[in-house]
Design an enzyme around this catalytic site. Sequence first.
Site, mmCIF file in Angstrom:
data_model
loop_
_atom_site.group_PDB
_atom_site.id
_atom_site.type_symbol
_atom_site.label_atom_id
_atom_site.label_comp_id
_atom_site.label_asym_id
_atom_site.label_seq_id
_atom_site.Cartn_x
_atom_site.Cartn_y
_atom_site.Cartn_z
ATOM 1 N N GLY A 1 88.740 40.291 51.234
ATOM 2 C CA GLY A 1 89.071 41.691 50.982
ATOM 3 C C GLY A 1 89.468 41.940 49.538
ATOM 4 O O GLY A 1 90.445 41.373 49.045
ATOM 5 N N GLY A 2 88.662 42.747 48.840
ATOM 6 C CA GLY A 2 89.046 43.191 47.500
ATOM 7 C C GLY A 2 88.951 42.140 46.415
ATOM 8 O O GLY A 2 89.508 42.324 45.332
ATOM 9 N N CYS B 1 85.228 44.541 62.823
ATOM 10 C CA CYS B 1 84.449 45.753 62.560
ATOM 11 C C CYS B 1 85.078 46.955 63.257
ATOM 12 O O CYS B 1 85.304 46.925 64.464
ATOM 13 C CB CYS B 1 83.006 45.557 63.022
ATOM 14 S SG CYS B 1 82.013 46.995 62.636
ATOM 15 N N MET C 1 76.421 44.206 57.380
ATOM 16 C CA MET C 1 75.292 44.873 58.035
ATOM 17 C C MET C 1 74.428 45.541 56.981
ATOM 18 O O MET C 1 74.949 46.117 56.034
ATOM 19 C CB MET C 1 75.780 45.969 58.981
ATOM 20 C CG MET C 1 76.766 45.503 60.011
ATOM 21 S SD MET C 1 75.948 44.845 61.448
ATOM 22 C CE MET C 1 75.636 46.319 62.338
ATOM 23 N N LYS D 1 86.408 36.032 62.470
ATOM 24 C CA LYS D 1 86.712 36.880 61.309
ATOM 25 C C LYS D 1 87.447 38.100 61.837
ATOM 26 O O LYS D 1 86.923 38.823 62.680
ATOM 27 C CB LYS D 1 85.427 37.277 60.584
ATOM 28 C CG LYS D 1 85.671 38.166 59.379
ATOM 29 C CD LYS D 1 84.405 38.277 58.530
ATOM 30 C CE LYS D 1 84.604 39.207 57.338
ATOM 31 N NZ LYS D 1 84.498 40.627 57.698
HETATM 32 C C1 LIG Z 1 77.977 47.432 54.019
HETATM 33 C C2 LIG Z 1 78.961 46.532 54.693
HETATM 34 C C3 LIG Z 1 78.661 46.000 55.940
HETATM 35 C C4 LIG Z 1 79.568 45.145 56.599
HETATM 36 N N1 LIG Z 1 79.200 44.558 57.773
HETATM 37 C C5 LIG Z 1 80.040 43.619 58.340
HETATM 38 C C6 LIG Z 1 79.618 42.840 59.446
HETATM 39 O O1 LIG Z 1 78.492 42.937 59.940
HETATM 40 N N2 LIG Z 1 80.518 41.945 59.961
HETATM 41 C C7 LIG Z 1 81.780 41.782 59.436
HETATM 42 O O2 LIG Z 1 82.556 40.955 59.912
HETATM 43 N N3 LIG Z 1 82.170 42.490 58.374
HETATM 44 C C8 LIG Z 1 81.336 43.386 57.800
HETATM 45 N N4 LIG Z 1 81.719 44.036 56.664
HETATM 46 C C9 LIG Z 1 83.024 43.721 56.062
HETATM 47 C C10 LIG Z 1 82.891 42.583 55.054
HETATM 48 O O3 LIG Z 1 82.484 41.377 55.685
HETATM 49 C C11 LIG Z 1 84.228 42.331 54.338
HETATM 50 O O4 LIG Z 1 85.198 41.972 55.305
HETATM 51 C C12 LIG Z 1 84.723 43.573 53.601
HETATM 52 O O5 LIG Z 1 83.673 44.193 52.855
HETATM 53 C C13 LIG Z 1 85.867 43.205 52.645
HETATM 54 O O6 LIG Z 1 85.433 42.235 51.699
HETATM 55 P P1 LIG Z 1 85.033 42.659 50.196
HETATM 56 O O7 LIG Z 1 86.180 43.486 49.674
HETATM 57 O O8 LIG Z 1 84.867 41.364 49.464
HETATM 58 O O9 LIG Z 1 83.788 43.468 50.280
HETATM 59 C C14 LIG Z 1 80.830 44.867 56.011
HETATM 60 C C15 LIG Z 1 81.126 45.411 54.750
HETATM 61 C C16 LIG Z 1 80.206 46.225 54.085
HETATM 62 C C17 LIG Z 1 80.540 46.748 52.704
#
Ligand SMILES: Cc1cc2nc3c(=O)[nH]c(=O)nc-3n(C[C@H](O)[C@H](O)[C@H](O)COP(=O)(O)O)c2cc1C
Length: 328
Positions: A209-210, A97, A17, A136
């Site tokens: 994740g991560g 979410c 988002m 997801k």
């Molecule tokens: C600012 C922000 C907004 C996010 N919005 C969504 C979203 O709209 N839908 C969703 O499934 N996950 C959302 N997430 C989660 C990410 O898709 C992802 O699952 C999470 O950041 C872990 O992955 P990463 O460690 O690679 O960032 C959001 C994460 C962040 C940081």
Amino acid sequence: MSGRRGVTVPFAVAPMMQHTTTHFRVAMRGLSRRVMLYTEMVHANAVLRGPPGLIRRSELEGAVALQLGGNDPALVAAAAKVGYDHGYAEIDLNVGCPSDRVSSGAFGASLMRSPERVAEIIAAVRAAVPLPVTVKHRIGVDEIDAYEDMERFVETVAAAGADRFTVHARKAWLSGLSPEQNRTVPPLRYPEVHRLKASHPHLSVVINGGLWSLADARPHLEHVDGVMCGRGVIEDPWSMLGTIDADWFGEAPPARTRVEAVRGYLPYAAAEIASGEPIHRVMRPWIPIFTGLRGNRAWRRALAESPHGTLRDLERALDGVAEAQRTV
Ligand SMILES: Cc1cc2nc3c(=O)[nH]c(=O)nc-3n(C[C@H](O)[C@H](O)[C@H](O)COP(=O)(O)O)c2cc1C
């Protein structure tokens, strides 16, 4: 990530988002032709009743999944149909979410408590659109967080025809943790995602994740069908995507350098600005493109000042960055 009707894409940029907007997706497509991109989560109600243009997409984005939120099968299916008509390549349901607003509406991660309901939504979407339909989700929520709970969720939803499962490899605490904390505090549990794939080899499983770098991400491909990265791409898009077409797919990337990638985006930026988009919003995906390189500070300053200037000023700043890098 091979879905029943889907294509195989081992790398996806996570839905986020306020970040994975049309501008961001066009920008990232300028770095990689091959990765899968996602929209921000959009509630099905908003797709159906929100402002026109809410899920608009540009032809330049290539294959993009529309991520929907919602818990009403008929409503989500109707929104999916609108997404199909807009040319989205896949429909993804958000079951991850954890925000209060989302949980009080009983969608997002709280749906992990209701696998049967998720199965109904997936079945309805599948009946409505001829696209891959994906989910997801988290490992669990609150006290429902054993591996077996996730397995039951996935098996129930798979039986309804879901084409892919992207697992954010940590649980979510729906009360007590903020969305940000829910992305850092619950520990990452990669082995359980690997186990899910190992015990259900016919399912398409993607881990998330991560994973902050390609070096973090790549080893997981030994265990699952794909990786999804979010914050790592936002913070350092070039390191994540600039060489992935060559290194992972054996294809020439759309841009050979960062400067070339930004230049390639400028015609799109000019058209967007001409149609009334604020310049800083259009250029936002490129703020961190020169991270760690000469010229980075001047580029960031130029972007910070951009609301008071023109695209031509940014082109000049870009020439300056190119010059600074030539003189390294
Ligand atoms: C600012 C922000 C907004 C996010 N919005 C969504 C979203 O709209 N839908 C969703 O499934 N996950 C959302 N997430 C989660 C990410 O898709 C992802 O699952 C999470 O950041 C872990 O992955 P990463 O460690 O690679 O960032 C959001 C994460 C962040 C940081």
